[in-house]
Design an enzyme around this catalytic site. Structure first.
Site, mmCIF file in Angstrom:
data_model
loop_
_atom_site.group_PDB
_atom_site.id
_atom_site.type_symbol
_atom_site.label_atom_id
_atom_site.label_comp_id
_atom_site.label_asym_id
_atom_site.label_seq_id
_atom_site.Cartn_x
_atom_site.Cartn_y
_atom_site.Cartn_z
ATOM 1 N N ASN A 272 -5.408 56.246 -22.443
ATOM 2 C CA ASN A 272 -4.336 55.704 -21.587
ATOM 3 C C ASN A 272 -4.370 56.342 -20.204
ATOM 4 O OD1 ASN A 272 -2.441 53.652 -22.917
ATOM 5 N ND2 ASN A 272 -2.797 55.154 -24.546
ATOM 6 N N ARG B 112 10.594 78.539 -28.623
ATOM 7 C CA ARG B 112 10.611 77.220 -27.995
ATOM 8 C C ARG B 112 11.299 77.247 -26.632
ATOM 9 N NH1 ARG B 112 7.347 73.087 -29.776
ATOM 10 N NH2 ARG B 112 7.945 71.293 -28.534
ATOM 11 N N HIS C 165 4.270 53.844 -26.449
ATOM 12 C CA HIS C 165 4.322 53.952 -27.910
ATOM 13 C C HIS C 165 3.583 52.764 -28.518
ATOM 14 C CE1 HIS C 165 5.754 55.305 -31.771
ATOM 15 N NE2 HIS C 165 5.977 54.035 -32.055
HETATM 16 C C1 GAR Z 1 -1.876 56.130 -27.973
HETATM 17 O O1 GAR Z 1 -2.098 55.135 -28.919
HETATM 18 C C2 GAR Z 1 -0.384 56.264 -27.684
HETATM 19 O O2 GAR Z 1 0.284 55.036 -27.706
HETATM 20 C C3 GAR Z 1 0.055 57.148 -28.820
HETATM 21 O O3 GAR Z 1 -0.977 58.115 -28.915
HETATM 22 C C4 GAR Z 1 -2.219 57.514 -28.528
HETATM 23 C C5 GAR Z 1 -2.907 58.403 -27.506
HETATM 24 O O4 GAR Z 1 -4.197 57.928 -27.219
HETATM 25 N N1 GAR Z 1 1.319 57.730 -28.568
HETATM 26 C C6 GAR Z 1 2.270 57.881 -29.500
HETATM 27 O O5 GAR Z 1 2.116 57.585 -30.660
HETATM 28 C C7 GAR Z 1 3.576 58.471 -28.984
HETATM 29 N N2 GAR Z 1 4.620 58.349 -29.963
HETATM 30 P P1 GAR Z 1 -4.957 58.340 -25.886
HETATM 31 O O6 GAR Z 1 -4.947 59.863 -25.802
HETATM 32 O O7 GAR Z 1 -6.340 57.797 -26.074
HETATM 33 O O8 GAR Z 1 -4.242 57.709 -24.722
#
Ligand code: GAR
Length: 207
Positions: A14, A66, A110
């Site tokens: 992303n 934290r 998401h």
């Molecule tokens: C993506 O599919 C994003 O939508 C998801 O993690 C992946 C990261 O991929 N995020 C979540 O699930 C957040 N709740 P990437 O590092 O290749 O972008």
């Protein structure tokens, strides 16, 4: 010009979609100021380096508790003076203080059509496993503002994606990325960069 900080934990596809969109003019009036990862080995950091974008690393594991991490994380983000913080596969819970300071300036991608398959513990491949378990015929992705809940903030854009009979979680994940995530995340950033997203009574209006 909108200054963006992108927070990542993993592969960074992303992030790559955002970089490409800035390079090819799908996103205008915006610049990635820095990429922050909680994982020093995240391939996303390599991607940032390749494009001369500042890469930074901070993890809760480096801190005693934290609260100390939350404080240091917020300081680090502040140091880049972002107008927009993009959570692109960032698996660390955002501190409450940061949400308050950057209200409607933090967005998250998401990999489902919220409110399906989201909330605490539902991220990454697990989202697609749950979608296949439930037998939905359509899934997709959502870009939303981040509020105090998990995946509960105002929705900016959603894109549906068809589920196919032979899908595995991995195949579905890839299709949701290609057909939805890599499109709507840059689109949402471009809309914000041009002042086209307003939040009214907890919902967005796209101008
Ligand atoms: C993506 O599919 C994003 O939508 C998801 O993690 C992946 C990261 O991929 N995020 C979540 O699930 C957040 N709740 P990437 O590092 O290749 O972008």
């Amino acid at each position: 010009m909108l200054r963006i900080v992108v927070c990542v934990s993993g592969g960074g596809t992303n992030l790559q979609a955002i970089i490409d969109a800035v390079e090819n003019g799908i996103i205008t009036n915006a610049k990635i100021g820095a990429v922050i990862s909680n994982n020093a080995n995240a391939y996303a950091l390599e991607r940032a380096k390749k494009y001369g974008i500042a890469g930074d690393c901070i993890s809760p594991k480096q801190f005693e508790d934290r609260e100390s991490f939350n404080h240091a994380f917020l300081e680090k983000v502040n140091s880049y003076e972002p107008d927009l913080i993009v959570l692109a596969g960032f698996l660390v819970v955002i501190p409450g203080q940061m949400i308050q300071k950057y209200r409607n300036q933090i967005i998250n991608i998401h990999p489902s059509l919220i409110p399906s398959f989201c909330g605490t513990g539902c991220y990454g491949l697990k989202v697609h496993e749950k979608a296949l378990e439930r037998g939905v015929k359509v899934t997709g992705a959502t870009v939303h503002f981040v509020d105090e809940g998990t995946d509960t903030g105002p929705i900016i854009l959603q894109q549906p994606v068809m589920v196919e009979p032979e899908d595995t979680p991995e195949i579905l994940q890839r299709r949701v990325m290609e057909q939805a995530e890599w499109k709507i995340l840059p689109q949402a950033i471009n809309l914000i960069a041009h002042g086209k997203v307003k939040v009214v009574n907890g919902k967005t209006i796209i101008l």
